[in-house]
Design an enzyme around this catalytic site. Structure first.
Site, PDB file in Angstrom:
ATOM      1  N   CYS B 156       0.792  -1.231   0.000  1.00 14.28           N
ATOM      2  CA  CYS B 156       0.000   0.000   0.000  1.00 14.28           C
ATOM      3  C   CYS B 156       0.828   1.287   0.000  1.00 14.28           C
ATOM      4  O   CYS B 156       0.272   2.364  -0.166  1.00 14.28           O
ATOM      5  CB  CYS B 156      -0.946   0.003   1.192  1.00 14.28           C
ATOM      6  SG  CYS B 156      -1.697  -1.614   1.484  1.00 14.28           S
ATOM      7  N   HIS B 284      -4.132   7.351   5.928  1.00 14.79           N
ATOM      8  CA  HIS B 284      -4.156   6.084   5.194  1.00 14.79           C
ATOM      9  C   HIS B 284      -5.558   5.512   5.377  1.00 14.79           C
ATOM     10  O   HIS B 284      -6.195   5.099   4.418  1.00 14.79           O
ATOM     11  CB  HIS B 284      -3.075   5.145   5.711  1.00 14.79           C
ATOM     12  CG  HIS B 284      -2.936   3.891   4.894  1.00 14.79           C
ATOM     13  ND1 HIS B 284      -2.810   3.894   3.520  1.00 14.79           N
ATOM     14  CD2 HIS B 284      -2.912   2.581   5.255  1.00 14.79           C
ATOM     15  CE1 HIS B 284      -2.713   2.657   3.077  1.00 14.79           C
ATOM     16  NE2 HIS B 284      -2.775   1.830   4.108  1.00 14.79           N
ATOM     17  N   LYS B 313     -10.685   7.210   1.501  1.00 16.29           N
ATOM     18  CA  LYS B 313     -10.937   5.881   0.950  1.00 16.29           C
ATOM     19  C   LYS B 313     -12.428   5.564   0.863  1.00 16.29           C
ATOM     20  O   LYS B 313     -12.834   4.664   0.139  1.00 16.29           O
ATOM     21  CB  LYS B 313     -10.160   4.815   1.729  1.00 16.29           C
ATOM     22  CG  LYS B 313      -8.636   4.906   1.435  1.00 16.29           C
ATOM     23  CD  LYS B 313      -7.832   3.791   2.103  1.00 16.29           C
ATOM     24  CE  LYS B 313      -6.423   3.682   1.525  1.00 16.29           C
ATOM     25  NZ  LYS B 313      -5.521   4.766   1.931  1.00 16.29           N
ATOM     26  N   HIS B 318      -9.769   1.454  -1.226  1.00 10.57           N
ATOM     27  CA  HIS B 318      -8.343   1.290  -0.999  1.00 10.57           C
ATOM     28  C   HIS B 318      -7.746   0.841  -2.318  1.00 10.57           C
ATOM     29  O   HIS B 318      -7.998  -0.273  -2.781  1.00 10.57           O
ATOM     30  CB  HIS B 318      -8.098   0.237   0.091  1.00 10.57           C
ATOM     31  CG  HIS B 318      -6.664   0.163   0.542  1.00 10.57           C
ATOM     32  ND1 HIS B 318      -5.633   0.807  -0.089  1.00 10.57           N
ATOM     33  CD2 HIS B 318      -6.102  -0.484   1.587  1.00 10.57           C
ATOM     34  CE1 HIS B 318      -4.501   0.571   0.539  1.00 10.57           C
ATOM     35  NE2 HIS B 318      -4.746  -0.218   1.562  1.00 10.57           N
ATOM     36  N   PHE B 374       0.501   3.434   4.536  1.00  4.70           N
ATOM     37  CA  PHE B 374       1.167   2.436   5.385  1.00  4.70           C
ATOM     38  C   PHE B 374       0.807   1.044   4.887  1.00  4.70           C
ATOM     39  O   PHE B 374      -0.367   0.676   4.853  1.00  4.70           O
ATOM     40  CB  PHE B 374       0.708   2.591   6.847  1.00  4.70           C
ATOM     41  CG  PHE B 374       0.909   3.981   7.410  1.00  4.70           C
ATOM     42  CD1 PHE B 374      -0.056   4.546   8.234  1.00  4.70           C
ATOM     43  CD2 PHE B 374       2.047   4.723   7.133  1.00  4.70           C
ATOM     44  CE1 PHE B 374       0.110   5.820   8.770  1.00  4.70           C
ATOM     45  CE2 PHE B 374       2.226   5.999   7.666  1.00  4.70           C
ATOM     46  CZ  PHE B 374       1.252   6.553   8.481  1.00  4.70           C
ATOM     47  N   PHE B 376       1.433  -3.425   4.025  1.00  5.92           N
ATOM     48  CA  PHE B 376       1.822  -4.761   4.500  1.00  5.92           C
ATOM     49  C   PHE B 376       3.327  -4.877   4.570  1.00  5.92           C
ATOM     50  O   PHE B 376       4.040  -4.303   3.749  1.00  5.92           O
ATOM     51  CB  PHE B 376       1.318  -5.808   3.498  1.00  5.92           C
ATOM     52  CG  PHE B 376      -0.015  -6.383   3.848  1.00  5.92           C
ATOM     53  CD1 PHE B 376      -0.421  -7.581   3.278  1.00  5.92           C
ATOM     54  CD2 PHE B 376      -0.878  -5.738   4.722  1.00  5.92           C
ATOM     55  CE1 PHE B 376      -1.663  -8.116   3.585  1.00  5.92           C
ATOM     56  CE2 PHE B 376      -2.118  -6.258   5.025  1.00  5.92           C
ATOM     57  CZ  PHE B 376      -2.509  -7.465   4.443  1.00  5.92           C
TER      58      PHE B 376
END
Lengths: 261, 390
Positions: B156, B284, B313, B318, B374, B376
């Site tokens: 991301c 985020h 979002k 996302h 932010f 994975f």
């Protein structure tokens, strides 16, 4: 851009670690294709190691060799990871699962499928909170990552761990990009010469460059994205002012002048 | 400086469509109708994608992701902006820096549903589709550029980190200008993958809501042209960036928010700003319990509750590898048009979260905006955009 090679990690069939590989590349011993020892990835906590994938263990193992031999602590290193094909085993398993009438993907496999999984596991293993990136420039993944790492060393005046790795894809993906075997290399690059620096590298992006061939006896690695590092590694093994040409994109190349320190 | 912007996403084609959607408070999300993955969820789909055709000379790049890339590149006179930069610097002096998490993997995924009797795939142009680099390769050829190219794939944070890479390549003299951006499109890996982690909400995503249940995946293409230019008063540019790692867990953010905080602090430091200088934070804000809580902890520690925050979002979904660029574009729009959008789909704010969440869109001039991404593997990137003084 000028960077200093502080340490090297290497793992591939016939190249089990930098001490042996350095001798092979310097012409002090012949190269023979031996099966690669399974990457130990000892830096990973046991639970993470159990959950990890083949590319994670391979990348973490070479990163560990370079970091252990480095003048810098692992936590002080920004990281640039680069890979052409990702983890083909995971790609295959996820695609197989997604092709089922009622698809069910394993959650661990999914988070291991991200291109930055090795980089993520490395930062977890070492507690390194500095910036980490994961790149793909297809066959030019090594040369492109060398440039990226170079910009970080030079612009931020910080040492950088560069890790390049690629493993063969399982069938039916194998036919899309056949590779001879797994190969991984790690370099710690520093902005100033360290007491143990192996070589001084002057990097430039050039056009119409002469490509440097693979070291003698290593033709099997032709076409392997991570093994494109081999001519540079040969220069690092015996730096003597030689000019190494690494192919990049189109007619461009990354030219590296290898000087001793 | 940002001298060009282009986008295609669930809000529509082109940057004006995004601005209208913000002003009209109209989400681009819809119940999932993506036939290959009939999961009960909401998605941000680009319906115009089905009609896109690539030129014959680029046929080897044909896949959903590169079609979306082309659609984005055709918007907002971006081609003309890049042509102008080519004339100024030369095609070889403009770099291409793209983020993507899944590139053209849908082609391969669907190929697995058509394995032949020997278990072989139908013919696939691997380097033009599935391979992550195909995105930058396609963009480079489409725009007739011949400088350096990078694909960053860090989940991301991918198309936020491209700004940092471009900045450094320019500083190091490898190029003089950069096309930065990212593209991610609907595919089986992410829909089924996030579903398997219990992170895919079955209703529209509700960032920072007490009843939030997860993400809504959106597809998007976004691009910016960055140049070092003498700055005109009021022009919007990239003032700073920060990058860090959580060093915690592959799919759960560090609850202390330490990594997120580091990234935000670095961005402020590079921009020479204090937390109190920031007028708006584009969170985020994915809508998962874990992300929103962690991000809130980091923001509260650094900014207290003094800075208006919202997640966009709820509008775009996302967009994964394209989230960084999509939200940088939104932040740039807010700076140019004097707007602080509310956090869409918010019904009951989570009372445990303390950042100052925008409940009603404000219209007033702002000067500095931060955008967080932010991802994975604990990959964090924070961008600081703002109006520069002459």
């Amino acid at each position: 851009m000028i960077v200093y090679v502080d340490s090297v990690g290497l793992l591939a069939p016939g190249l089990p670690g930098w001490p042996v590989a350095r001798q092979v590349l310097a012409g002090e011993r012949a190269y023979t294709w031996q099966p690669m020892p399974a990457p130990a990835a000892a830096a990973l906590p046991a639970m993470e190691r159990r959950r990890s994938s083949e590319t994670v263990r391979l990348a973490v193992s070479v990163a560990q060799e370079a970091a252990d031999a480095s003048s810098f602590s692992a936590g002080a290193l920004a990281a640039v990871f680069t890979c052409c094909n990702g983890d083909g085993r995971i790609t295959h398993q996820i695609c197989m699962a997604a092709a089922e009438p009622e698809p069910e993907v394993s959650p661990t496999q999914f988070h291991n499928s991200v291109h930055n999984a090795p980089a993520g596991y490395w930062s977890i293993a070492t507690g390194a909170t500095r910036a980490s990136t994961s790149l793909c420039m297809s066959d030019a993944s090594f040369a492109g990552a060398l440039l990226e790492a170079g910009t970080q060393v030079v612009v931020d005046a910080q040492p950088v761990l560069l890790v390049a790795y690629d493993i063969p894809l399982p069938p039916p993906l194998h036919a899309l990009h056949p590779l001879a075997g797994p190969f991984a290399v790690a370099l710690v690059l520093a902005p100033q010469p360290t007491g143990q620096a192996l070589a001084r590298l002057q990097l430039a992006l050039v056009r119409d460059m002469q490509v440097t061939g693979l070291p003698e006896g290593m033709a099997a690695w032709d076409g392997h994205p991570a093994a494109r590092a081999l001519p540079l590694l040969q220069g690092i093994a015996q730096p003597a002012g030689q000019v190494i040409g690494l192919p990049y994109l189109d007619d461009m190349g990354v030219e590296v002048i290898c000087q001793p320190c | 400086m940002i001298t060009g912007m282009a986008a295609a996403n669930a809000l529509g084609l082109g940057v004006p469509a995004m601005l209208s959607a913000l002003q009209d408070e109209q989400t681009g999300l819809q119940p999932n109708d993506f036939a290959p993955a009939p999961l009960p969820t909401w998605i941000g789909r680009v319906t115009a994608l089905e009609q896109v055709r690539l030129a014959p000379s680029l046929a080897v790049f044909d896949c959903r992701n590169n079609r979306l890339a082309q659609l984005g590149l055709q918007q907002d006179d971006f081609g003309a902006a890049v042509a102008g930069a080519r004339a100024r610097y030369g095609a070889g002096r403009i770099g291409v820096f793209m983020g993507t998490s899944t590139s053209g993997i849908l082609t391969t995924e669907l190929g697995y549903r058509q394995l032949d009797a020997q278990g072989q795939l139908p013919a696939i142009h691997y380097r033009g589709t599935q391979n992550l680099f195909s995105l930058a390769d396609f963009v480079r050829r489409y725009l007739h550029l011949s400088g350096p190219a990078v694909v960053i794939s860090t989940a991301c944070s991918s198309s936020a980190k491209v700004f940092a890479s471009a900045w450094r390549h320019i500083q190091a003299g490898l190029c003089d200008a950069a096309v930065v951006g990212g593209v991610d499109s609907l595919c089986l890996t992410t829909l089924y993958g996030f579903h398997s982690l219990g992170l895919l909400s079955d209703e529209i995503c509700r960032p920072f809501d007490v009843r939030r249940k997860g993400i809504s995946i959106g597809e998007a293409a976004g691009f910016m042209l960055l140049e070092r230019l003498p700055q005109g008063e009021g022009d919007v540019g990239l003032l700073g960036y920060g990058e860090s790692s959580d060093a915690y867990h592959m799919s759960t953010p560090d609850p202390d928010g330490g990594g997120a905080r580091l990234a935000m602090e670095q961005a402020l430091a590079r921009a020479g700003l204090q937390p109190a200088d920031v007028d708006y934070i584009n969170l985020h804000g994915t809508g998962t319990q874990a992300n929103d809580t962690t991000e809130d902890t980091a923001i509260a520690a650094l900014f207290g509750s003094g800075v208006p925050c919202s997640s966009t979002k709820g509008w775009t979904g996302h967009t994964l590898g394209a989230a960084g660029i999509t939200e940088a574009i939104l932040a740039a729009l807010c700076l140019r048009h004097g707007m602080i959008p509310r956090s869409l789909n918010l019904e009951t704010p989570d009372a445990r979260l303390s950042c100052s969440l925008v409940r009603a869109t404000e219209h007033r001039p702002i000067r500095y905006a931060m955008s967080n991404s932010f991802g994975f593997g604990g990959s964090n990137c924070s961008l600081l955009l703002g109006k520069v003084a002459a």
